[in-house]
Design a protein around this motif. Sequence first.
Motif, PDB file in Angstrom:
ATOM      1  N   PHE A 246       0.950  -1.375  -0.067  1.00 10.11           N
ATOM      2  CA  PHE A 246       0.070   0.028  -0.040  1.00 10.11           C
ATOM      3  C   PHE A 246       0.680   1.297   0.040  1.00 10.11           C
ATOM      4  N   GLU A 247       2.230   1.130  -0.045  1.00 10.66           N
ATOM      5  CA  GLU A 247       3.025   2.257   0.051  1.00 10.66           C
ATOM      6  C   GLU A 247       3.469   2.923  -1.155  1.00 10.66           C
ATOM      7  N   PRO A 248       3.017   4.148  -1.227  1.00 11.59           N
ATOM      8  CA  PRO A 248       3.241   4.662  -2.968  1.00 11.59           C
ATOM      9  C   PRO A 248       4.631   5.573  -2.921  1.00 11.59           C
ATOM     10  N   ALA A 249       5.202   5.527  -1.804  1.00 14.63           N
ATOM     11  CA  ALA A 249       6.732   6.168  -1.933  1.00 14.63           C
ATOM     12  C   ALA A 249       7.786   5.537  -2.709  1.00 14.63           C
ATOM     13  N   THR A 250       7.439   4.383  -2.942  1.00 13.53           N
ATOM     14  CA  THR A 250       8.668   3.437  -3.588  1.00 13.53           C
ATOM     15  C   THR A 250       7.600   2.820  -4.632  1.00 13.53           C
ATOM     16  N   ARG A 251       8.173   2.332  -5.684  1.00 10.78           N
ATOM     17  CA  ARG A 251       7.571   1.643  -6.643  1.00 10.78           C
ATOM     18  C   ARG A 251       6.976   0.402  -6.301  1.00 10.78           C
ATOM     19  N   HIS A 276      14.873  -2.123  -9.186  1.00 11.54           N
ATOM     20  CA  HIS A 276      13.308  -2.255  -9.575  1.00 11.54           C
ATOM     21  C   HIS A 276      12.310  -2.368  -8.255  1.00 11.54           C
ATOM     22  N   ALA A 277      13.019  -2.526  -7.171  1.00 12.96           N
ATOM     23  CA  ALA A 277      11.976  -2.428  -5.836  1.00 12.96           C
ATOM     24  C   ALA A 277      11.717  -0.881  -5.769  1.00 12.96           C
ATOM     25  N   ALA A 278      12.814  -0.070  -5.779  1.00  9.22           N
ATOM     26  CA  ALA A 278      12.581   1.302  -5.543  1.00  9.22           C
ATOM     27  C   ALA A 278      12.283   2.131  -6.537  1.00  9.22           C
ATOM     28  N   ASP A 282      17.868   7.345  -5.427  1.00 10.72           N
ATOM     29  CA  ASP A 282      18.559   7.582  -4.021  1.00 10.72           C
ATOM     30  C   ASP A 282      18.242   6.314  -2.770  1.00 10.72           C
ATOM     31  N   LEU A 283      17.356   5.234  -3.135  1.00 10.53           N
ATOM     32  CA  LEU A 283      17.065   4.543  -2.396  1.00 10.53           C
ATOM     33  C   LEU A 283      18.074   3.161  -2.710  1.00 10.53           C
ATOM     34  N   VAL A 284      18.439   3.090  -3.857  1.00  9.53           N
ATOM     35  CA  VAL A 284      19.036   1.609  -4.383  1.00  9.53           C
ATOM     36  C   VAL A 284      20.223   1.613  -3.513  1.00  9.53           C
ATOM     37  N   VAL A 285      21.151   2.487  -2.952  1.00  8.01           N
ATOM     38  CA  VAL A 285      22.248   2.123  -2.387  1.00  8.01           C
ATOM     39  C   VAL A 285      21.870   1.479  -0.920  1.00  8.01           C
ATOM     40  N   PRO A 286      21.027   2.340  -0.189  1.00  8.07           N
ATOM     41  CA  PRO A 286      20.580   1.954   1.117  1.00  8.07           C
ATOM     42  C   PRO A 286      19.982   0.725   1.258  1.00  8.07           C
ATOM     43  N   LEU A 287      18.895   0.402   0.220  1.00  7.09           N
ATOM     44  CA  LEU A 287      18.311  -0.858   0.066  1.00  7.09           C
ATOM     45  C   LEU A 287      19.303  -2.099  -0.386  1.00  7.09           C
ATOM     46  N   ALA A 288      20.380  -1.754  -1.231  1.00  4.05           N
ATOM     47  CA  ALA A 288      21.337  -2.805  -1.474  1.00  4.05           C
ATOM     48  C   ALA A 288      22.009  -3.359  -0.273  1.00  4.05           C
ATOM     49  N   ARG A 289      22.353  -2.279   0.484  1.00  9.01           N
ATOM     50  CA  ARG A 289      23.383  -2.785   1.906  1.00  9.01           C
ATOM     51  C   ARG A 289      22.444  -3.142   2.869  1.00  9.01           C
ATOM     52  N   ALA A 290      21.053  -3.194   2.772  1.00  8.98           N
ATOM     53  CA  ALA A 290      20.277  -3.964   3.576  1.00  8.98           C
ATOM     54  C   ALA A 290      19.997  -5.252   3.121  1.00  8.98           C
ATOM     55  N   GLN A 316      16.225   5.092 -11.988  1.00 12.73           N
ATOM     56  CA  GLN A 316      16.700   4.246 -10.916  1.00 12.73           C
ATOM     57  C   GLN A 316      18.100   3.914 -11.310  1.00 12.73           C
ATOM     58  N   ALA A 317      18.876   4.247 -12.381  1.00 18.43           N
ATOM     59  CA  ALA A 317      19.860   3.713 -13.020  1.00 18.43           C
ATOM     60  C   ALA A 317      21.156   4.578 -11.850  1.00 18.43           C
ATOM     61  N   LEU A 318      22.033   3.862 -11.646  1.00 17.96           N
ATOM     62  CA  LEU A 318      23.266   4.230 -10.853  1.00 17.96           C
ATOM     63  C   LEU A 318      24.438   4.924 -12.006  1.00 17.96           C
ATOM     64  N   VAL A 319      25.075   5.717 -11.343  1.00 23.41           N
ATOM     65  CA  VAL A 319      26.094   6.522 -12.162  1.00 23.41           C
ATOM     66  C   VAL A 319      27.017   7.218 -10.980  1.00 23.41           C
ATOM     67  N   GLY A 320      28.325   7.401 -11.243  1.00 19.50           N
ATOM     68  CA  GLY A 320      29.120   8.410 -10.464  1.00 19.50           C
ATOM     69  C   GLY A 320      29.166   7.871  -8.966  1.00 19.50           C
ATOM     70  N   SER A 321      28.793   8.814  -8.238  1.00 21.46           N
ATOM     71  CA  SER A 321      29.123   8.663  -6.814  1.00 21.46           C
ATOM     72  C   SER A 321      28.157   7.532  -6.406  1.00 21.46           C
ATOM     73  N   ASP A 322      26.876   7.468  -6.909  1.00 22.56           N
ATOM     74  CA  ASP A 322      26.146   6.506  -6.305  1.00 22.56           C
ATOM     75  C   ASP A 322      26.891   4.922  -6.477  1.00 22.56           C
TER      76      ASP A 322
END
Length: 349
Positions: A246-251, A276-278, A282-290, A316-322
Amino acid sequence: MVIVMAPGATEEQIEHVVERVESVGGEAFVSKGVERTIIGLVGDIDSFHHLNLRALGGVADVHRISDPYKLVSRQHHPERSTVWVGPAGHRVPIGPETFTFIAGPCAVETPGQTLEAAQMAQAAGATVLRGGAFKPRTSPYAFQGLGLEGLKILAETREATGMPVVTEVVDARDVPIVCEYADMLQIGTRNMANFGLLQAAGEAGTPVLLKRGMTATIEEWLMAAEYIAQRGNLDVVLCERGIRTFEPATRNTLDISAVPIVQATSHLPIIVDPSHAAGRKDLVVPLARAGIAAGADGVIVDVHPDPESALCDGPQALVGSDLRDLAAAVRRIPPLVGRVDAAERLQVT
Ligand code: PEP
Ligand code: MN
């Protein structure tokens, strides 16, 4: 399997259940309590299913004790499995002892974009290249992928980088052609329950990355893996890519708990897809760590040399510092949870 009889069940009804179970070669152990009678069944579970036990008179409930899947279950195969991906000389393990980093563009767009994305991924430590040639888009008007042309670009990029390739197949008729070019078939969230496609992938024998259906339970997902295994292909890696909540903040909501649950019940490796989850970088790295900290056997992410111009999933694509932050997480966290980097274990065979 355990049958719970209704409080008022008669002796005849109990006897009838026992007879039915024995008629298919099973054994029935009757335990009479003050209020209820419980009957424990021992024997071939599939033959019990044909008895329609729930429909018999006096039966209140039927409980399954063993897993409904067999080939992918740890009950049948206690050791966790390692799946090897790639051609001789470039085989990469995905399994309990290593940590495998997979990255690449969401979609193959041009030879240059794919090579640049692959080089970015490789420089960050990825050992397997992802990239979609057949894209399962929600809208029929969205970019559908380059198809065969995309497969050829992926094969050329493998040639240039040495990275084995995982790419999605969306139609059972395309399985042979995708196997000609790819080292691993991806079955996406929208096709997790496409049983004809699962069977075709099982028959092909090429390793499969099976994503979780966005509305599928863990049990339904493992049953989908069982379809592939049943056709003789046990080289299946599961991928948690977020479920619809039910959470719309993430896909989608990345179900981190699926990682230890799957590892406890199935011997198949499991990786996470935070991209694809997020749906937001900006959420990809924190979720990957988890996911890594929870014990995932690998991670798969989207990278793109120019996310702004991406034809698919640019946000959602990462580049550079992310990407550098993700690379640091992939290097540092797996050893803390008892793993080594797949790159260190890369075996030339
Ligand atoms: C993908 O990996 O490109 C993709 C479409 O993923 P999913 O099936 O998880 O949406
Ligand atoms: Mn995508």
